[in-house]
Design an enzyme around this catalytic site. Structure first.
Site, PDB file in Angstrom:
ATOM      1  N   PHE A  68     -13.550   2.830   5.524  1.00  0.00           N
ATOM      2  CA  PHE A  68     -12.574   2.094   4.724  1.00  0.00           C
ATOM      3  C   PHE A  68     -12.213   2.979   3.549  1.00  0.00           C
ATOM      4  O   PHE A  68     -13.084   3.486   2.837  1.00  0.00           O
ATOM      5  CB  PHE A  68     -13.136   0.749   4.243  1.00  0.00           C
ATOM      6  CG  PHE A  68     -12.045  -0.194   3.848  1.00  0.00           C
ATOM      7  CD1 PHE A  68     -11.414  -0.963   4.813  1.00  0.00           C
ATOM      8  CD2 PHE A  68     -11.617  -0.278   2.532  1.00  0.00           C
ATOM      9  CE1 PHE A  68     -10.361  -1.805   4.474  1.00  0.00           C
ATOM     10  CE2 PHE A  68     -10.570  -1.125   2.180  1.00  0.00           C
ATOM     11  CZ  PHE A  68      -9.944  -1.893   3.151  1.00  0.00           C
ATOM     12  N   ASP A  95      -4.455   1.330  11.239  1.00  0.00           N
ATOM     13  CA  ASP A  95      -5.852   1.069  11.595  1.00  0.00           C
ATOM     14  C   ASP A  95      -5.869   0.615  13.065  1.00  0.00           C
ATOM     15  O   ASP A  95      -5.838   1.457  13.963  1.00  0.00           O
ATOM     16  CB  ASP A  95      -6.388   0.012  10.622  1.00  0.00           C
ATOM     17  CG  ASP A  95      -7.875  -0.239  10.773  1.00  0.00           C
ATOM     18  OD1 ASP A  95      -8.615   0.696  11.091  1.00  0.00           O
ATOM     19  OD2 ASP A  95      -8.307  -1.380  10.541  1.00  0.00           O
ATOM     20  N   LYS A 128      -6.226   6.027  11.594  1.00  0.00           N
ATOM     21  CA  LYS A 128      -7.609   6.003  12.103  1.00  0.00           C
ATOM     22  C   LYS A 128      -7.555   5.830  13.611  1.00  0.00           C
ATOM     23  O   LYS A 128      -7.642   4.713  14.112  1.00  0.00           O
ATOM     24  CB  LYS A 128      -8.369   4.814  11.502  1.00  0.00           C
ATOM     25  CG  LYS A 128      -8.511   4.791  10.008  1.00  0.00           C
ATOM     26  CD  LYS A 128      -9.450   3.642   9.631  1.00  0.00           C
ATOM     27  CE  LYS A 128      -9.174   3.093   8.275  1.00  0.00           C
ATOM     28  NZ  LYS A 128      -9.911   1.835   8.023  1.00  0.00           N
ATOM     29  N   ARG A 147      -5.811   0.855  -6.209  1.00  0.00           N
ATOM     30  CA  ARG A 147      -4.515   1.404  -5.789  1.00  0.00           C
ATOM     31  C   ARG A 147      -4.058   2.549  -6.688  1.00  0.00           C
ATOM     32  O   ARG A 147      -3.299   3.417  -6.269  1.00  0.00           O
ATOM     33  CB  ARG A 147      -3.431   0.310  -5.813  1.00  0.00           C
ATOM     34  CG  ARG A 147      -3.611  -0.792  -4.776  1.00  0.00           C
ATOM     35  CD  ARG A 147      -2.300  -1.575  -4.643  1.00  0.00           C
ATOM     36  NE  ARG A 147      -2.452  -2.849  -3.974  1.00  0.00           N
ATOM     37  CZ  ARG A 147      -2.413  -3.037  -2.647  1.00  0.00           C
ATOM     38  NH1 ARG A 147      -2.244  -1.993  -1.862  1.00  0.00           N
ATOM     39  NH2 ARG A 147      -2.539  -4.225  -2.126  1.00  0.00           N
ATOM     40  N   ASP A 199      -5.771  -0.223  -1.165  1.00  0.00           N
ATOM     41  CA  ASP A 199      -6.637  -1.091  -1.961  1.00  0.00           C
ATOM     42  C   ASP A 199      -7.826  -1.631  -1.189  1.00  0.00           C
ATOM     43  O   ASP A 199      -7.897  -1.557   0.033  1.00  0.00           O
ATOM     44  CB  ASP A 199      -5.836  -2.305  -2.449  1.00  0.00           C
ATOM     45  CG  ASP A 199      -5.586  -3.302  -1.307  1.00  0.00           C
ATOM     46  OD1 ASP A 199      -5.102  -2.868  -0.235  1.00  0.00           O
ATOM     47  OD2 ASP A 199      -5.906  -4.490  -1.464  1.00  0.00           O
ATOM     48  N   GLU A 205       4.627   3.975   5.969  1.00  0.00           N
ATOM     49  CA  GLU A 205       3.390   3.187   6.016  1.00  0.00           C
ATOM     50  C   GLU A 205       2.253   3.953   5.344  1.00  0.00           C
ATOM     51  O   GLU A 205       2.238   5.176   5.342  1.00  0.00           O
ATOM     52  CB  GLU A 205       3.002   2.896   7.475  1.00  0.00           C
ATOM     53  CG  GLU A 205       3.265   1.476   7.926  1.00  0.00           C
ATOM     54  CD  GLU A 205       2.369   0.424   7.261  1.00  0.00           C
ATOM     55  OE1 GLU A 205       1.750   0.695   6.226  1.00  0.00           O
ATOM     56  OE2 GLU A 205       2.315  -0.685   7.794  1.00  0.00           O
ATOM     57  N   ASP A 206       1.303   3.206   4.823  1.00  0.00           N
ATOM     58  CA  ASP A 206       0.150   3.848   4.187  1.00  0.00           C
ATOM     59  C   ASP A 206      -0.938   4.203   5.188  1.00  0.00           C
ATOM     60  O   ASP A 206      -1.510   5.286   5.139  1.00  0.00           O
ATOM     61  CB  ASP A 206      -0.424   2.965   3.065  1.00  0.00           C
ATOM     62  CG  ASP A 206      -0.670   1.529   3.517  1.00  0.00           C
ATOM     63  OD1 ASP A 206      -0.338   1.176   4.665  1.00  0.00           O
ATOM     64  OD2 ASP A 206      -1.203   0.748   2.713  1.00  0.00           O
ATOM     65  N   GLY A 262       0.767  -1.238   0.000  1.00  0.00           N
ATOM     66  CA  GLY A 262       0.000   0.000   0.000  1.00  0.00           C
ATOM     67  C   GLY A 262       0.796   1.285   0.000  1.00  0.00           C
ATOM     68  O   GLY A 262       0.318   2.319  -0.454  1.00  0.00           O
TER      69      GLY A 262
HETATM   70  P1  IMP Z   1      -3.822  -2.647  11.243  1.00  0.00           P
HETATM   71  O1  IMP Z   1      -2.867  -3.761  11.510  1.00  0.00           O
HETATM   72  O2  IMP Z   1      -5.179  -2.919  11.780  1.00  0.00           O
HETATM   73  O3  IMP Z   1      -3.320  -1.295  11.661  1.00  0.00           O
HETATM   74  O4  IMP Z   1      -4.087  -2.654   9.709  1.00  0.00           O
HETATM   75  C1  IMP Z   1      -3.212  -2.135   8.831  1.00  0.00           C
HETATM   76  C2  IMP Z   1      -3.418  -2.735   7.461  1.00  0.00           C
HETATM   77  O5  IMP Z   1      -4.803  -3.015   7.176  1.00  0.00           O
HETATM   78  C3  IMP Z   1      -2.978  -1.719   6.484  1.00  0.00           C
HETATM   79  O6  IMP Z   1      -1.600  -1.886   6.169  1.00  0.00           O
HETATM   80  C4  IMP Z   1      -3.892  -1.984   5.318  1.00  0.00           C
HETATM   81  O7  IMP Z   1      -3.312  -2.959   4.485  1.00  0.00           O
HETATM   82  C5  IMP Z   1      -5.161  -2.528   5.902  1.00  0.00           C
HETATM   83  N1  IMP Z   1      -6.178  -1.482   6.072  1.00  0.00           N
HETATM   84  C6  IMP Z   1      -6.741  -1.053   7.229  1.00  0.00           C
HETATM   85  N2  IMP Z   1      -7.638  -0.096   7.017  1.00  0.00           N
HETATM   86  C7  IMP Z   1      -7.646   0.112   5.677  1.00  0.00           C
HETATM   87  C8  IMP Z   1      -8.396   1.007   4.831  1.00  0.00           C
HETATM   88  O8  IMP Z   1      -9.220   1.821   5.232  1.00  0.00           O
HETATM   89  N3  IMP Z   1      -8.120   0.913   3.501  1.00  0.00           N
HETATM   90  C9  IMP Z   1      -7.214   0.049   2.975  1.00  0.00           C
HETATM   91  N4  IMP Z   1      -6.503  -0.793   3.745  1.00  0.00           N
HETATM   92  C10 IMP Z   1      -6.724  -0.772   5.073  1.00  0.00           C
HETATM   93 MG    MG Z   2      -1.224  -2.606   3.729  1.00  0.00          MG
END
Ligand code: IMP
Ligand code: MG
Length: 181
Positions: free
Chosen positions: A152, A103, A131, A165, A159, A99-100, A45
């Site tokens: 989302f 979450d 977020k 993307r 993606d 990082e993109d 991402g």
């Molecule tokens: P985390 O481990 O819950 O922080 O999730 C991080 C990963 O979940 C990111 O690297 C994304 O690949 C995916 N992700 C979480 N939220 C989104 C979103 O809103 N759009 C796209 N990918 C997301």
């Molecule tokens: Mg990702």
């Protein structure tokens, strides 16, 4: 996985461009010009963001890629695992994670712990989006592009099931058939 119903632009191409320039300036201000910063791009991402960010930076840098998998079906869920490791050692080097999105924070936490254990000289993180309302584990992010609510989002590298993307802007995507969680 439900079908995308509606999309609402959250950040335009211009807004992203402006914010990425500001992040690059902030990062430059914190790093030396006589020592290359080792930039670790979290695939997939972050590749669009990283491509723009590094070209806006003035700090000399070297680049590597790492892939951490956290979901299989287009949402955040399941085991976190290392899918592609770095090509070179980061020991004693100043490192910046790109990082993109943060979450729950689990993926970034895993990545930071993994890299910190390899004894970099310094370890900082830049994240295009975060977020805060979704956070489940604590993570430190030195540079944050945009805060978003519990939506989302896709585009600019992000993606949904590997789609969207390529969009130059960032948009929310709403589903109908099944709620996300
Ligand atoms: P985390 O481990 O819950 O922080 O999730 C991080 C990963 O979940 C990111 O690297 C994304 O690949 C995916 N992700 C979480 N939220 C989104 C979103 O809103 N759009 C796209 N990918 C997301
Ligand atoms: Mg990702």
């Amino acid at each position: 996985m439900g079908l995308p119903l509606s999309k609402t632009t959250l950040f335009t191409e211009d807004q992203i461009h402006k914010r990425v320039s500001e992040l690059a300036r902030d990062i430059d201000a914190d790093h030396r010009i006589d020592e290359p910063l080792h930039v670790v791009v979290a695939l997939k991402g972050s590749f669009v963001f990283a491509a723009d960010l590094i070209r806006a930076m003035r700090t000399p840098l070297t680049l590597d890629f790492i892939a951490i998998g956290s979901y299989a079906d287009g949402t955040t869920a399941g085991e976190i695992q290392l899918q592609k490791d770095l090509d070179s050692s980061i020991e004693g080097r100043p490192v910046l994670i790109v990082e993109d999105i943060v979450d729950t924070g689990r993926t970034l936490r895993y990545l930071q712990d993994l890299l910190r254990a390899r004894s970099p000289k310094s370890l900082r993180t830049v994240c295009l989006t975060t977020k805060p309302s979704r956070r489940a584990v604590e993570v430190t992010v030195e540079y944050v592009g945009f805060e978003v609510g519990d939506h989302f989002i896709v585009g600019y590298g992000l993606d949904h099931g590997e789609r969207y993307r390529h969009l130059a802007h960032i948009t929310t995507i709403e589903e109908t058939r099944e709620p996300r969680r």
